[in-house]
Design an enzyme around this catalytic site. Sequence first.
Site, PDB file in Angstrom:
ATOM      1  CB  ALA A   1      -0.983  -0.165   1.225  1.00 54.87           C
ATOM      2  CB  ALA A   2       4.404   2.215  -0.619  1.00 58.32           C
ATOM      3  N   GLY A   3       1.972   2.790  -2.664  1.00 59.48           N
ATOM      4  CA  GLY A   3       1.419   3.452  -3.889  1.00 59.48           C
ATOM      5  C   GLY A   3       0.326   4.070  -3.346  1.00 59.48           C
ATOM      6  CG  ASP A   4      -3.106   1.533  -2.363  1.00 60.84           C
ATOM      7  OD1 ASP A   4      -3.151   1.670  -3.671  1.00 60.84           O
ATOM      8  OD2 ASP A   4      -3.153   0.502  -1.895  1.00 60.84           O
TER       9      ASP A   4
ATOM     10  N   GLY B   1       1.617  -3.562   7.247  1.00 64.93           N
ATOM     11  CA  GLY B   1       0.156  -3.552   6.778  1.00 64.93           C
ATOM     12  C   GLY B   1      -0.097  -2.612   5.777  1.00 64.93           C
TER      13      GLY B   1
END
Length: 309
Positions: A255-258, A293
């Site tokens: 979820a780094a991109g999110d 997470g």
Amino acid sequence: MKPVHAGGRIVVFGSLNMDLVARVPRMPGPGETLAGHGFFSNAGGKGANQAVAAARQGAQVAMVGQVGADAFGAELGTALHDNGVDVTDVRATAEAPTGVAMILVDDGAQNCIAVIAGANAQVGPADAQALVERLGPGDLLLLQLEVPMDAVQRAAAVARERGATVVLNPAPAHALPAALWPLVDILVLNETEAGMLDGQASVDASSAAGVGARLLQRGPNHVIVTLGADGVVWTSAAGTQHFDAVRVQAIDTTAAGDTFIGALAARLAAQLPMADAIAHGIRAAALSVTRPGAQASMPTLAEVARFAP
Ligand code: RIB
């Protein structure tokens, strides 16, 4: 070049998943059984992740999507609500279970994800009707590709009709219908997605500007390629700008991109210039990879402000 004049609300039209995460020393090979050293679940799904990332950066956010009428669905709705996201248009369907993502994260912080779409696959063009009431000039619509493409395209069309700014994250990587390209204002994608859309194996820092320029010709006003440790390349009619990554000790890149997209959108909604919004998104994403997470890893606005890498 069409300027980004956001300064309004953010609506996310997309997926919600329950992420079931196993920590492993390394990725297992085909047919291999490997002892893991940790397990946890947390709220995920590219759509919901981007909604929470934006809300934690102080934006006014609403989510449109579907979960199953089950315990995971209820938990995901609560997670959004607890982050201040308006969940009025998150529907619980009896026709499918809540989406689930099975995630392996190795000791090098890399991940491997299998998504079972469940209720996300039930989202259709009719669900985009909710956007008519929710979007107007100055608002942003965030889209990804974890709900069916015809629904994504209809949502983009509604946003355009309403004068809102359309941000598309073409993830998971998938070819886009010709009619969708001109509906997109801001295309945000990683090196794999950029390579796929440009017909190459992958993209790196040296090729991102050329790829960005070619993708720009298909309709978007801004193409933003995220390159992990190699930073971000932003291309628009004004030219190309490279942004360095922030160096951190990553433990989980899920979820780094999110996080980047949600934070970027939040800063655009607060009327910051694109370059400042990108720099803010990089810092938020850098913080997120230092924690485990998806939504569990996302920083608040105060944390990003305090962050001194
Ligand atoms: O982008 C990360 C997300 O991809 C995870 O939260 C998982 O649910 C998958 O959708």
